[in-house]
Design an enzyme around this catalytic site. Structure first.
Site, PDB file in Angstrom:
ATOM      1  N   SER A 288      -1.730   6.118   2.298  1.00  0.00           N
ATOM      2  CA  SER A 288      -2.121   5.471   3.551  1.00  0.00           C
ATOM      3  C   SER A 288      -2.144   6.466   4.698  1.00  0.00           C
ATOM      4  O   SER A 288      -3.091   6.517   5.485  1.00  0.00           O
ATOM      5  CB  SER A 288      -1.148   4.339   3.892  1.00  0.00           C
ATOM      6  OG  SER A 288      -1.260   3.298   2.952  1.00  0.00           O
TER       7      SER A 288
ATOM      8  N   ALA B  25       0.855  -1.189   0.000  1.00  0.00           N
ATOM      9  CA  ALA B  25       0.000   0.000   0.000  1.00  0.00           C
ATOM     10  C   ALA B  25       0.890   1.237   0.000  1.00  0.00           C
ATOM     11  O   ALA B  25       1.899   1.277   0.708  1.00  0.00           O
ATOM     12  CB  ALA B  25      -0.904   0.007   1.231  1.00  0.00           C
ATOM     13  N   CYS B  26       0.530   2.220  -0.793  1.00  0.00           N
ATOM     14  CA  CYS B  26       1.309   3.459  -0.891  1.00  0.00           C
ATOM     15  C   CYS B  26       1.310   4.179   0.454  1.00  0.00           C
ATOM     16  O   CYS B  26       0.251   4.388   1.066  1.00  0.00           O
ATOM     17  CB  CYS B  26       0.715   4.362  -1.951  1.00  0.00           C
ATOM     18  SG  CYS B  26       1.376   6.043  -1.869  1.00  0.00           S
ATOM     19  N   ILE B  27       2.491   4.583   0.897  1.00  0.00           N
ATOM     20  CA  ILE B  27       2.605   5.208   2.221  1.00  0.00           C
ATOM     21  C   ILE B  27       1.945   6.587   2.266  1.00  0.00           C
ATOM     22  O   ILE B  27       1.267   6.927   3.244  1.00  0.00           O
ATOM     23  CB  ILE B  27       4.081   5.257   2.703  1.00  0.00           C
ATOM     24  CG1 ILE B  27       4.135   5.628   4.181  1.00  0.00           C
ATOM     25  CG2 ILE B  27       4.923   6.210   1.871  1.00  0.00           C
ATOM     26  CD1 ILE B  27       5.463   5.349   4.841  1.00  0.00           C
TER      27      ILE B  27
END
Lengths: 118, 97, 123
Positions: free
Chosen positions: A82, A77-79
């Site tokens: 997120s 998941a893209c930080i």
């Protein structure tokens, strides 16, 4: 063939998470390699461990966790997306991780095919 | 190239925009709500026959069945997730989300 | 870097700004891809072209604007910004209405350029 799977929408609200899963499963069954599954935008909600879907329906979170663990697929998941949405390392299902957009760039460049679901 | 469309042509311009951009010889795969375009006898908000003059139109069977679409426009090729994977192997794909 | 390692990547911008986050988060992606030194381009189609028009003032809606980002995209390796002619005309816009120099081309031309790409990413 080497695929990257990109998911742009969250679970349940959109069918994208279901189609992406069904596509990924079919691609694995045909012997293709999934280099990375990357979640962006609301897609990051796909791998939270905080949800409890009703038992008579599919568990989208567990499905991603299982497909990642069973096949050794790097599931990310893209930080930035997120953080914006209250997801962090503590709230992710097993077999998934949180990392930067560079992981998407790296996967896109290193795969023969990018397939996006949104 | 494979173009996927997942929005209904009755509420979105997605299929119209995709079909203008897609080059002759390319494929358009209708998935999710995109499959509402293939209902035979539907109002021609987007003319599939016009698109099929120089492109191939596919539709995902599980999505057609899930939506109770009983009659599919002639010429549309109905495929499953396996077929979707094969199309994505044959050429690069772009999602018109 | 070997030339063979440089891949063509095109970002297809179809979503309007502010109403949804796609366009904004799309720009964040492009900035990160910039570090990978690939051959990047953008195509604005449909409502996506609204994201790049001049004069956007987002103060009143309390959303951080991103219009200034377009000015730096060239430095990040975006070599071409294409605008679909028909989408632009349909919306009553002209090439002078954009914050950066754009190449106005036909939908068919965008389709042809998409075919040359290693990957295309929708926002």
């Amino acid at each position: 063939m080497k695929f990257t799977v990109l998911v742009h929408e969250g679970p349940y609200n959109h069918q994208a998470a279901d189609t992406a899963y069904n596509f990924t499963k079919a691609a694995i069954a045909k012997g293709h390699e999934i280099v990375r599954i990357f979640f962006y935008h609301d897609g990051v909600y796909n791998i939270t461990n905080q949800a409890e879907p009703p038992q008579d329906d599919r568990d989208i979170y567990k499905r991603w966790s299982d497909i990642a663990k069973d096949n050794g697929i790097d599931t990310v998941a893209c930080i930035a997306a997120s953080k914006r949405r209250g997801i962090n390392d503590k709230y992710m299902v097993e077999g998934t991780r949180i990392s930067g957009l560079g992981q998407l760039a790296d996967a896109v460049i290193g795969s023969e095919r990018l397939v996006t679901f949104g | 190239m494979l173009h996927t469309v997942n929005k209904s042509p009755y509420t979105h311009s997605t299929l119209a925009e995709c079909s203008k951009v897609a080059t002759p010889g390319s494929s358009i795969l209708l998935i999710e709500d995109g499959v509402f375009a293939v209902q035979a006898g539907g109002a021609k908000v987007v003319d599939l026959n016009e698109i099929m003059k120089d492109k191939t139109v596919y539709a995902l069977e599980p999505d057609i069945k899930a939506r109770g679409i009983s009659k599919v426009c002639e010429g549309v090729k109905v495929i499953g997730y396996d077929g979707f994977v094969d199309l994505a192997v044959e050429s690069k794909s772009h999602a018109w989300v | 870097m070997n030339d063979d390692d440089v891949k063509k990547i095109m970002f297809i911008m179809r979503q309007a700004p502010h109403g949804t986050i796609y366009s904004y988060e799309g720009l964040e992606t492009i900035l990160v891809f910039g570090a990978f030194e690939q051959e990047m381009s953008m195509a604005f189609i449909g409502d996506g072209i609204f994201a790049a028009v001049k004069g956007q003032d987002t103060e009143g809606i309390g959303i951080k604007g991103f219009i200034k980002t377009y000015g730096v995209l060239e430095d990040y390796g975006v070599d071409h910004m294409y605008v679909d002619k028909e989408s632009m005309e349909e919306r009553g816009l002209t090439p002078e209405d954009f914050v950066v120099d754009v190449e106005v081309v036909s939908a068919a031309e965008i389709g042809r350029i998409m075919e040359e790409q290693h990957a295309t990413i929708p926002y």
